[in-house]
Design a protein around this motif. Sequence first.
Motif, PDB file in Angstrom:
ATOM      1  N   HIS A  86       0.806  -1.234   0.000  1.00  7.54           N
ATOM      2  CA  HIS A  86       0.000   0.000   0.000  1.00  7.54           C
ATOM      3  C   HIS A  86       0.836   1.280   0.000  1.00  7.54           C
ATOM      4  O   HIS A  86       0.295   2.364  -0.218  1.00  7.54           O
ATOM      5  CB  HIS A  86      -0.976  -0.002   1.170  1.00  7.54           C
ATOM      6  N   ARG A 103       3.040   2.687  -4.478  1.00  4.42           N
ATOM      7  CA  ARG A 103       2.505   3.170  -5.752  1.00  4.42           C
ATOM      8  C   ARG A 103       3.489   4.082  -6.505  1.00  4.42           C
ATOM      9  O   ARG A 103       3.724   3.882  -7.705  1.00  4.42           O
ATOM     10  CB  ARG A 103       1.189   3.913  -5.524  1.00  4.42           C
ATOM     11  N   ARG A 117      -7.791   0.678  -5.755  1.00  3.41           N
ATOM     12  CA  ARG A 117      -7.684   0.477  -4.312  1.00  3.41           C
ATOM     13  C   ARG A 117      -8.467  -0.766  -3.893  1.00  3.41           C
ATOM     14  O   ARG A 117      -9.440  -1.153  -4.540  1.00  3.41           O
ATOM     15  CB  ARG A 117      -8.202   1.708  -3.571  1.00  3.41           C
ATOM     16  N   ASN A 142      -6.860   1.045   0.382  1.00  8.34           N
ATOM     17  CA  ASN A 142      -5.418   1.153   0.168  1.00  8.34           C
ATOM     18  C   ASN A 142      -5.066   0.954  -1.303  1.00  8.34           C
ATOM     19  O   ASN A 142      -5.700   0.144  -1.989  1.00  8.34           O
ATOM     20  CB  ASN A 142      -4.676   0.092   0.991  1.00  8.34           C
ATOM     21  N   ASP A 143      -4.037   1.674  -1.758  1.00  6.10           N
ATOM     22  CA  ASP A 143      -3.518   1.405  -3.106  1.00  6.10           C
ATOM     23  C   ASP A 143      -3.130  -0.069  -3.192  1.00  6.10           C
ATOM     24  O   ASP A 143      -2.401  -0.581  -2.339  1.00  6.10           O
ATOM     25  CB  ASP A 143      -2.283   2.270  -3.385  1.00  6.10           C
ATOM     26  N   ARG A 144      -3.602  -0.766  -4.245  1.00  5.31           N
ATOM     27  CA  ARG A 144      -3.394  -2.213  -4.294  1.00  5.31           C
ATOM     28  C   ARG A 144      -2.966  -2.729  -5.662  1.00  5.31           C
ATOM     29  O   ARG A 144      -2.192  -3.677  -5.752  1.00  5.31           O
ATOM     30  CB  ARG A 144      -4.690  -2.924  -3.854  1.00  5.31           C
TER      31      ARG A 144
END
Length: 292
Positions: A254, A257, A276, A281-283
């Motif tokens: 997470h 990025r 996300r 969360n950034d995924r």
Amino acid sequence: MADSLPETLGPLLRAARDRLAAAGVADPALDARLIVEHFSGTTRTQAIAEPQLVVEANAMAAIDTALNRRAAGEPVHRILGYREFYGLRFELSPDTLEPRPDTETLVEAVLPFVGATVVRQSECRILDLGTGTGAIALALLSAVPGAVATGVDLSEEALATARRNAQKLGFADRFETLQSDWFAKVSGRYHLIAANPPYIPSQDIGNLQDEVRDFDPHLALDGGADGLGPYRIIAAEAARFLEVQGRVAVEIGHTQRNEVTAMFVTAGYSLAGAFRDLGGNDRVLVFERTKP
């Protein structure tokens, strides 16, 4: 036995829950239900409608053993030997990660592209790097009948597990495996290259949750000194195996990025999408090749 368990279904479920709760298990009611249902062959409906149903002695022994393993910290799906992912049941082995809900984000992120490619090209060839159980590739095959996939893994045992899953799910004719260290033995070109690579920095492995650190294969967790080693390999080498207008989709930690995006942009890609997970969360990052 640690605590003698009741032999009828309703009281058994309550006693199993209480044993796991006393051991500090995070979701004792769910894990107790999964264990009791799996080893007794009963259903949630039976637990409600037939709480006095007598559970056979051999099932009781298996439930007792499983509860002790769970109380000692072993993840419930390792005990059951399978995990659900994208509505499909995947067999696990010691050499595979448990496919987790966060990774379904990757499947959803690329599904429109895979479907559109099949419409346009009559097929979509997918390369799944670090395939493990085969979860990403097989989930995509389940959703898009015109897709085919190759699952790559360094572990032959993981590949054997992926092949068994493909067979059980009915996709063996559209799924093949290749033992390879990333792209080392890969040939041909693909419309989509997907990966959930190891992305934990080596020094952080010891700080992971016990259930991950002690039961997931470290080969599938350890991303090198800064956790970004596999992304450098994929960014540098994927282009040789991509069709024109192909995509590369990767799951990330997470906080990764910006670093991962910079690697791919430097290598000649543009960011086609960032996604996300359910926790916000950034995924997942999806890249398109911009240089020929």
